[in-house]
Scaffold this motif. Sequence first.
Motif, mmCIF file in Angstrom:
data_model
loop_
_atom_site.group_PDB
_atom_site.id
_atom_site.type_symbol
_atom_site.label_atom_id
_atom_site.label_comp_id
_atom_site.label_asym_id
_atom_site.label_seq_id
_atom_site.Cartn_x
_atom_site.Cartn_y
_atom_site.Cartn_z
ATOM 1 N N ASP A 105 0.851 -1.194 0.000
ATOM 2 C CA ASP A 105 0.000 0.000 0.000
ATOM 3 C C ASP A 105 0.888 1.245 0.000
ATOM 4 O O ASP A 105 0.919 2.005 0.961
ATOM 5 N N TRP A 121 -6.487 8.428 12.713
ATOM 6 C CA TRP A 121 -6.102 7.541 11.610
ATOM 7 C C TRP A 121 -4.725 7.860 11.059
ATOM 8 O O TRP A 121 -4.088 6.999 10.447
ATOM 9 N N THR A 122 -4.239 9.093 11.286
ATOM 10 C CA THR A 122 -3.006 9.490 10.598
ATOM 11 C C THR A 122 -1.764 8.804 11.161
ATOM 12 O O THR A 122 -0.862 8.454 10.399
ATOM 13 N N ARG A 129 -1.616 5.045 10.238
ATOM 14 C CA ARG A 129 -1.368 4.989 8.801
ATOM 15 C C ARG A 129 0.100 5.320 8.492
ATOM 16 O O ARG A 129 0.719 4.714 7.613
ATOM 17 N N ARG A 134 3.037 2.481 8.469
ATOM 18 C CA ARG A 134 3.405 1.627 7.324
ATOM 19 C C ARG A 134 4.570 2.244 6.550
ATOM 20 O O ARG A 134 5.367 1.529 5.923
#
Length: 289
Positions: free
Chosen positions: A23, A138-139, A142, A145
Amino acid sequence: MGSARTIRRGEAGFPPRLAAISDPPAWIRVRGELGEPGRLRVAVVGSRAVDGYGEEMARAIAAGLARAGVSVVSGGAQGVDGAAHEAALDAGGHTAAVLGTGLDVVYPAAHAPLFERIVAAGGALVSELEDGQPGGGWTFPRRNRIVAGLCEAVVVVRAARGSGALITADWARRQGAVLFAVPGDVTHPLSEGTVGLLREGARPAAGAADVLAALGRVGQVELPLPGAGPKLDGDCAAVYAALGRSPRHADEVARAAGLGPGPALAALLALELDGLAEQRPGQRFLRRG
């Protein structure tokens, strides 16, 4: 802190390893320098609410990696992240902070001087977010990764149940990075996550030497960088990198340096004679100079 630039996937300068994850970001914003192509990168991550043991281990491992020419990557957060960035800089090495905000949003605010220092020393601030984007629920997960995606290995120093560092560890597994966990007191809440990682097959890291050996860089922890402090080699270099600002028992220093108790104690005594280490009662040592 200098101007930022956007590097799109497929353009020159976009890290090939990051482009190959499942991703990948479409682009990254970078302020500073990611380092020359092919440079080995290792993430050092862990709890924000870190204890003294975790902070000292993070510093020792990050310093040892930096002295070996490895770029130390972390998330710019408080606790383990900040300790890893600072130790890499103190060792004269390269470090990159992957932010969970836009590059122009300083979070945590107390790390504004650290972020300025990273860029001034030739390191980098990295984000996939637009400028002005604040951090959110969410940041930061995220962002993890990208921390893992930039690196050949990830070292988790301290992690309680539910720690964001465990998200980074999960991404490391998915992306084929070598995963390490630092052993600690198994009864401590901050060991719960790392003990779980070790049970699941993560490699133990008692010091930078363990990480370097697994990555085929045996012995490079002993190479001091220009301007990184006293010019040491052999066991003395590894032990000096493992020492911190608070006293640590000789056995703990030995584990962090990747040495046996005898060689570590001999190096500690040599450093003490040179005025670079101070011994406290109970065979506890701290760094001087």
